[in-house]
Design an enzyme around this catalytic site. Structure first.
Site, PDB file in Angstrom:
ATOM      1  N   CYS A   1     -45.057 -25.173  14.363  1.00 31.58           N
ATOM      2  CA  CYS A   1     -43.965 -25.589  15.241  1.00 31.58           C
ATOM      3  C   CYS A   1     -44.491 -26.259  16.504  1.00 31.58           C
ATOM      4  CB  CYS A   1     -43.081 -24.433  15.669  1.00 31.58           C
ATOM      5  SG  CYS A   1     -42.559 -23.382  14.314  1.00 31.58           S
TER       6      CYS A   1
ATOM      7  N   ARG B   1     -46.465 -31.057  13.867  1.00 28.21           N
ATOM      8  CA  ARG B   1     -46.703 -29.618  13.829  1.00 28.21           C
ATOM      9  C   ARG B   1     -45.711 -28.890  12.918  1.00 28.21           C
ATOM     10  NH1 ARG B   1     -49.821 -28.340  18.329  1.00 28.21           N
ATOM     11  NH2 ARG B   1     -49.200 -26.169  18.154  1.00 28.21           N
TER      12      ARG B   1
ATOM     13  N   TRP C   1     -41.747 -25.429  11.536  1.00 29.45           N
ATOM     14  CA  TRP C   1     -42.379 -25.252  10.227  1.00 29.45           C
ATOM     15  C   TRP C   1     -42.162 -23.785   9.900  1.00 29.45           C
ATOM     16  CZ3 TRP C   1     -46.352 -22.321   8.040  1.00 29.45           C
ATOM     17  CH2 TRP C   1     -46.845 -22.764   6.801  1.00 29.45           C
TER      18      TRP C   1
ATOM     19  N   ASN D   1     -43.543 -20.904  19.380  1.00 32.52           N
ATOM     20  CA  ASN D   1     -44.543 -21.341  18.401  1.00 32.52           C
ATOM     21  C   ASN D   1     -45.506 -20.187  18.180  1.00 32.52           C
ATOM     22  OD1 ASN D   1     -47.518 -23.349  18.730  1.00 32.52           O
ATOM     23  ND2 ASN D   1     -46.536 -22.704  16.863  1.00 32.52           N
ATOM     24  N   GLY D   2     -45.681 -19.796  16.920  1.00 31.27           N
ATOM     25  CA  GLY D   2     -46.615 -18.700  16.626  1.00 31.27           C
ATOM     26  C   GLY D   2     -45.930 -17.651  15.781  1.00 31.27           C
TER      27      GLY D   2
ATOM     28  N   GLU E   1     -62.339 -33.546  -1.683  1.00 34.53           N
ATOM     29  CA  GLU E   1     -61.467 -34.198  -0.707  1.00 34.53           C
ATOM     30  C   GLU E   1     -60.531 -35.196  -1.393  1.00 34.53           C
ATOM     31  OE1 GLU E   1     -60.558 -33.609   2.141  1.00 34.53           O
ATOM     32  OE2 GLU E   1     -59.722 -35.481   2.881  1.00 34.53           O
TER      33      GLU E   1
ATOM     34  N   LYS F   1     -56.443 -34.951  -1.276  1.00 33.73           N
ATOM     35  CA  LYS F   1     -55.564 -36.052  -0.850  1.00 33.73           C
ATOM     36  C   LYS F   1     -54.495 -36.290  -1.897  1.00 33.73           C
ATOM     37  CE  LYS F   1     -56.302 -36.151   2.409  1.00 33.73           C
ATOM     38  NZ  LYS F   1     -57.102 -35.491   3.296  1.00 33.73           N
TER      39      LYS F   1
ATOM     40  N   GLU G   1     -51.912 -33.320  -2.142  1.00 32.56           N
ATOM     41  CA  GLU G   1     -51.039 -33.054  -0.998  1.00 32.56           C
ATOM     42  C   GLU G   1     -49.960 -34.123  -0.809  1.00 32.56           C
ATOM     43  OE1 GLU G   1     -53.000 -32.664   2.891  1.00 32.56           O
ATOM     44  OE2 GLU G   1     -54.493 -34.142   2.307  1.00 32.56           O
TER      45      GLU G   1
ATOM     46  N   HIS H   1     -68.468 -25.280 -18.329  1.00 33.80           N
ATOM     47  CA  HIS H   1     -68.342 -23.823 -18.251  1.00 33.80           C
ATOM     48  C   HIS H   1     -66.880 -23.389 -18.209  1.00 33.80           C
ATOM     49  CE1 HIS H   1     -72.626 -23.634 -17.893  1.00 33.80           C
ATOM     50  NE2 HIS H   1     -72.604 -24.467 -16.860  1.00 33.80           N
TER      51      HIS H   1
ATOM     52  N   LYS I   1     -49.432 -30.929   9.961  1.00 29.16           N
ATOM     53  CA  LYS I   1     -50.744 -31.460  10.318  1.00 29.16           C
ATOM     54  C   LYS I   1     -51.584 -30.424  11.047  1.00 29.16           C
ATOM     55  CE  LYS I   1     -53.208 -35.403  11.428  1.00 29.16           C
ATOM     56  NZ  LYS I   1     -53.827 -35.388  10.103  1.00 29.16           N
TER      57      LYS I   1
HETATM   58  C1  G6P Z   1     -53.905 -28.861   7.827  1.00 32.62           C
HETATM   59  C2  G6P Z   1     -53.866 -30.354   7.619  1.00 32.62           C
HETATM   60  C3  G6P Z   1     -55.155 -30.817   6.974  1.00 32.62           C
HETATM   61  C4  G6P Z   1     -56.341 -30.400   7.822  1.00 32.62           C
HETATM   62  C5  G6P Z   1     -56.349 -28.888   8.076  1.00 32.62           C
HETATM   63  C6  G6P Z   1     -57.367 -28.525   9.151  1.00 32.62           C
HETATM   64  O1  G6P Z   1     -53.877 -28.217   6.614  1.00 32.62           O
HETATM   65  O2  G6P Z   1     -52.750 -30.698   6.831  1.00 32.62           O
HETATM   66  O3  G6P Z   1     -55.140 -32.224   6.854  1.00 32.62           O
HETATM   67  O4  G6P Z   1     -57.522 -30.763   7.190  1.00 32.62           O
HETATM   68  O5  G6P Z   1     -55.070 -28.474   8.569  1.00 32.62           O
HETATM   69  O6  G6P Z   1     -56.957 -29.112  10.344  1.00 32.62           O
HETATM   70  P1  G6P Z   1     -57.906 -29.437  11.562  1.00 32.62           P
HETATM   71  O7  G6P Z   1     -56.998 -29.989  12.597  1.00 32.62           O
HETATM   72  O8  G6P Z   1     -58.513 -28.124  11.963  1.00 32.62           O
HETATM   73  O9  G6P Z   1     -58.921 -30.390  11.096  1.00 32.62           O
END
Ligand code: G6P
Length: 589
Positions: free
Chosen positions: A2, A30, A72, A98-99, A463, A467, A470, A486, A584
């Site tokens: 949030c 957020r 969120w 927030n929290g 990675e 991508k 997500e 395996h 994010k």
């Molecule tokens: C969230 C984001 C990711 C990011 C991760 C860590 O899950 O959606 O894209 O890699 O947090 O975030 P940071 O800000 O610590 O890199």
């Protein structure tokens, strides 16, 4: 997670509510499942809450005190009732949070027994009823209430009976105050007040802040409930250089952020900081921590440091670190990697590591973040704001940081080599774009995708898969190709897409063999390599690097995979920049 915001203006203004909504839009990264705001007018609190993306406020009355929230969901479904702000029983007090308030159930039970009526399922609503229950001005009540709460929280509270003030409490979740001439803006991230001021006060753990209209100015008072003392706070000048957020000609921030990577990488060539971090790491045991994409970059960093500087780096998921911290040698250095510098799991590691006396160094993008402020030394990736939820440019610059640190540890920073690879990206980005579109056409109808790599290319595969899943919601698995036989090979059948990352580096021959094993079982093989192979059904050609520079291939492999994920999600009509269920900056555990 949030984002929260609170505005106190010296004079009533027609633009106050609009400003809050604009600020909220900058905090939308957020969380974006619902939003709301509350203001005070002559008849009391006026509030609006909505589900979905932030649009426009319905109300537009002159106001001098407004709070807002973008959510969120953690406790309670995505409903209007659960969206913030939350009001007390008499509609006089409004809060945004927030929290997570960990002890909310016991507080809620007690408040219900005392006759309070709850309208939401959230943990946050207890705070507004506690403010209703207690006596005294807002600041006094905040001092009494803060120690009753357990968990992580930043809160902004207003009371219609005290319409000249706002109060805020901070513990673990971030909160800053923007100080402008005739207004004060509380926000989870200073980005929310980028248009108003570059003067900010950052609250630290246990701070309670009161902002109050006093004659022709706004005054502040601070108290720390953890130390039980009044405190004074200094403001900091923020550097908004490179912090503007413009979409320009692009359809999505993700595409813009992918395409601008060569430019952003040049901005990230922070050689002095690389040397500083290398000095801290020299002859020390170093544990890197991070989450999601940032952790993948740390795993790549492990390979890079090993190959270039023979430096052993340990990597842990931030959320697992707590289980080890008490046994870690006190001389160990913690290297935290994070785009936002606010991820709750990362910040918890940092707090625990600091408590144990460990040194913290970090690779971080947001200069004003909690992580940057809590670190002994920082490498700033200098990407500017990354808006798309799926991290792209921050990832590349984190890898870049690891190259520079590795070179610094080895005694020779090979700046020109990196610059020449960035030049190759410049030249090839349109070609990568074209090929990624073709591959996306094949992937868009598939249910599973496997991305394989070995050595340093394995975390790149992780990675690439992250991508893809997500933003496209296709199941994608990044795997060390040697591990396939395996177990996972059982899933390969006719037409299953396998993306094989196989540059002609030290992993090439083994990777090709593993690719052939999938091909023999019907896989549709997509090669990412500088060299063609008859087994490839499709091929993205990477520029060729010399044997001596082969460890730099990851810088070239990343963009094609990001573009494949982007175009696949686009072809499926997904909300590319704001995928479902994600945010994010993950500021809850
Ligand atoms: C969230 C984001 C990711 C990011 C991760 C860590 O899950 O959606 O894209 O890699 O947090 O975030 P940071 O800000 O610590 O890199």
């Amino acid at each position: 997670m949030c984002g929260i915001i609170g505005l106190l203006k010296l004079n009533e203004s027609d633009s106050g509510i609009h400003d809050i909504v604009e600020g909220l839009k900058r905090l939308e990264y957020r969380g974006y499942d619902s939003w709301g705001y509350a203001s005070i007018n002559s008849s009391g609190i006026v509030m609006e809450k909505k589900i979905g993306r932030i649009t426009k406020a319905t109300f537009n009355h002159p106001a001098s005190i407004i709070i807002g929230h973008t959510r969120w969901a953690t406790h309670g479904n995505v409903t209007e009732a659960n969206a913030h702000p939350h009001l007390d029983c008499n509609n006089q007090i409004a809060i945004v949070h927030n929290g997570i308030i960990e002890n909310y159930l016991e507080l809620r039970e007690q408040l219900i027994k005392e006759g309070h009526t709850f309208k939401s399922q959230t943990d946050s609503e207890v705070v507004t009823h506690l403010f209703e229950k207690l006596q005294g001005d807002l600041f006094e009540r905040a001092k009494q209430i803060a120690p009753m709460l357990r968990g992580s929280f930043s809160l902004v509270i207003m009371d219609a009976r005290y319409s000249d003030q706002l109060v805020a409490i901070k513990n673990e979740s971030p909160l800053a105050i923007g100080i402008a001439e005739k207004e004060a803006i509380f926000a989870s991230d200073p980005l929310a007040f980028i248009d108003q001021t570059d003067d900010a006060i950052f609250l630290t753990e246990g701070d309670i802040a009161l902002a109050k209209k006093s004659g022709n100015k706004i005054t502040f008072e601070f108290f720390n409930y953890l130390t039980n003392n009044s405190v004074t706070k200094q403001s900091t000048k923020l550097d908004w250089k490179n912090q503007k957020i413009e979409l320009g000609e692009y359809k999505h921030y993700m595409l813009k952020e992918i395409v601008e990577q060569p430019v952003v990488m040049r901005q990230g060539m922070n050689l002095d900081s690389a040397q500083d971090l290398a000095n801290e790491m020299h002859n020390k045991k170093v544990i890197a921590i991070g989450c999601g994409t940032a952790r993948h970059s740390a795993v790549i960093g492990k390979h890079i440091l090993n190959k270039i500087a023979k430096f052993p780096l340990e990597v842990m998921m931030a959320h697992e670190f707590s289980y080890f911290v008490d046994e870690i040698d006190k001389d160990t250095v913690i290297l935290a990697v994070s785009q936002s510098g606010e991820t709750a799991d990362v910040m918890e590691c940092v707090r625990k590591a600091k408590k144990r006396g460990l040194k913290i160094i970090s690779i971080v993008n947001v200069p004003s973040s909690s992580l940057a402020r809590d670190s002994n030394k920082v490498f700033y990736t200098n990407c500017g704001p990354e808006i798309a939820v799926a991290s792209t440019k921050a990832f590349s610059n984190q890898i870049l940081a690891f190259y520079l640190i590795a070179f610094a540890l080895s005694g020779e920073i090979k700046k020109q080599k990196i610059e020449s690879v960035i030049g190759m990206l410049d030249k090839n980005i349109s070609y990568f774009d074209l090929k990624a579109r073709e591959i996306a056409e094949y992937l868009k109808n598939k249910v599973h995708v496997y991305i394989l790599g070995k050595g340093v290319n394995f975390p790149i595969a992780l990675e690439g898969a992250l991508k893809l899943k997500e933003i496209s919601y296709i199941h994608a698995e990044g795997m060390p190709s040697g591990e396939l036989k395996h177990g996972t090979l059982a899933l390969i059948e006719h037409g299953v897409p396998v993306i094989l990352i196989c540059p002609t580096d030290y992993t090439y021959h083994d990777s090709i063999s593993n690719g052939l094993e999938t091909k023999a079982r019907g896989a549709y093989l997509i090669g990412i390599s500088d060299k063609p192979h008859p087994s490839f059904n499709m091929w993205i050609q990477l520029p060729e690097l010399s044997k001596e520079d082969e460890i730099l291939y990851p810088l070239l492999e990343t963009i094609p995979l990001q573009l494949i994920a982007y175009y696949t999600a686009l072809a499926l009509g997904r909300d590319v920049d704001k995928p479902r269920n994600l945010a994010k900056s993950v500021t809850v555990k």
